[in-house]
Design a protein around this motif. Sequence first.
Motif, short mmCIF file in Angstrom:
data_model
loop_
_atom_site.label_atom_id
_atom_site.label_comp_id
_atom_site.label_asym_id
_atom_site.label_seq_id
_atom_site.Cartn_x
_atom_site.Cartn_y
_atom_site.Cartn_z
N MET A 5 49.41 43.29 35.54
CA MET A 5 48.09 43.34 35.83
C MET A 5 47.90 40.85 36.87
O MET A 5 47.24 40.88 37.44
N SER A 6 49.41 40.27 36.12
CA SER A 6 48.50 39.01 36.45
C SER A 6 49.40 39.18 37.82
O SER A 6 49.38 37.44 38.51
N ALA A 7 50.19 39.93 38.39
CA ALA A 7 50.87 39.40 38.98
C ALA A 7 49.52 39.88 40.69
O ALA A 7 50.04 39.61 41.60
N PHE A 8 48.02 40.93 40.08
CA PHE A 8 47.86 40.89 41.10
C PHE A 8 46.13 39.55 40.94
O PHE A 8 45.11 40.04 41.71
N THR A 9 46.41 39.08 39.96
CA THR A 9 45.46 38.00 40.01
C THR A 9 46.28 36.72 39.97
O THR A 9 47.28 36.29 40.05
N THR A 10 44.94 35.29 40.14
CA THR A 10 45.26 34.34 40.58
C THR A 10 44.94 33.27 39.68
O THR A 10 45.60 31.98 39.77
N ASP A 11 43.54 33.51 38.54
CA ASP A 11 42.71 32.54 37.64
C ASP A 11 42.21 33.35 37.03
O ASP A 11 41.76 34.55 37.47
N LEU A 12 42.10 33.04 35.70
CA LEU A 12 40.24 33.10 34.78
C LEU A 12 38.88 32.91 36.00
O LEU A 12 39.50 31.68 36.20
N GLN A 13 38.68 34.17 35.78
CA GLN A 13 37.16 34.15 37.06
C GLN A 13 36.03 33.15 36.40
O GLN A 13 35.25 32.23 36.35
N HIS A 14 35.76 34.37 35.72
CA HIS A 14 34.67 33.83 34.74
C HIS A 14 34.38 34.14 33.43
O HIS A 14 35.03 35.22 33.40
N SER A 15 33.64 33.67 32.25
CA SER A 15 33.23 35.03 31.45
C SER A 15 32.47 35.00 31.69
O SER A 15 31.23 34.79 31.54
N GLY A 16 31.53 36.17 31.13
CA GLY A 16 30.22 37.15 31.15
C GLY A 16 29.65 36.93 29.89
O GLY A 16 30.08 37.26 29.25
N GLU A 127 37.51 41.90 33.60
CA GLU A 127 37.41 42.78 34.90
C GLU A 127 38.13 41.97 35.54
O GLU A 127 38.91 40.67 35.69
N PHE A 128 38.49 42.89 36.85
CA PHE A 128 39.37 42.39 37.98
C PHE A 128 38.50 42.06 39.04
O PHE A 128 37.69 43.13 39.41
N CYS A 129 37.40 40.81 39.76
CA CYS A 129 36.84 40.64 41.09
C CYS A 129 37.09 40.11 41.93
O CYS A 129 38.26 39.18 41.65
N GLU A 130 37.23 40.68 43.16
CA GLU A 130 37.26 39.60 44.30
C GLU A 130 36.02 39.18 44.89
O GLU A 130 34.76 40.00 45.00
N ILE A 131 35.86 38.02 44.79
CA ILE A 131 34.93 37.31 45.68
C ILE A 131 35.25 37.69 47.12
O ILE A 131 36.29 37.53 48.01
N VAL A 132 33.74 38.53 48.00
CA VAL A 132 34.55 38.63 49.37
C VAL A 132 34.70 37.64 50.36
O VAL A 132 33.98 37.11 49.96
N LYS A 133 35.54 37.17 50.88
CA LYS A 133 35.35 36.20 52.22
C LYS A 133 34.53 36.77 53.02
O LYS A 133 34.81 37.17 54.21
#
Length: 133
Positions: A5-16, A127-133
């Motif tokens: 899954m790291s191939a589809f992510t760029t970094d840790l975004q947040h912890s909840g 969670e895998f999260c995309e912030i909509v641009k």
Amino acid sequence: MTKPMSAFTTDLQHSGMIARDLDETIAFYRDKLGFELAGLYLNGENRCAFLRYGHLTIETWEGDEAPLTTGAINHWAFDTPDIEAAWENAKELGLEIKESEIQSIPTFWAKGIRYFNVWGPNRETIEFCEIVK
């Protein structure tokens, strides 16, 4: 062929983390620890805050019961630029996905988020999260 899954992510975004009292939580992290209030958003009838210090972002919200115990992180979120590709790869990997489809919250950030969650081996939520641009 599946990829990690790291191939589809760029970094840790947040912890909840669920807040017992959101205003108290914001005040503590902002005024006592020096975090920046990066955003305060509505999620239905409840509020959700993002607090940032350096590279660490904490998402904290009201409306759920806070566990009030050590280790009570609700989830880890990874930033993904392509939620659909991450979703397909997670399914191909056989990950235990918590939702039946990609979720969205249109009131977060400028244009909303799209995300999905998987169970980790210790029943932790990832969670895998995309912030909509």
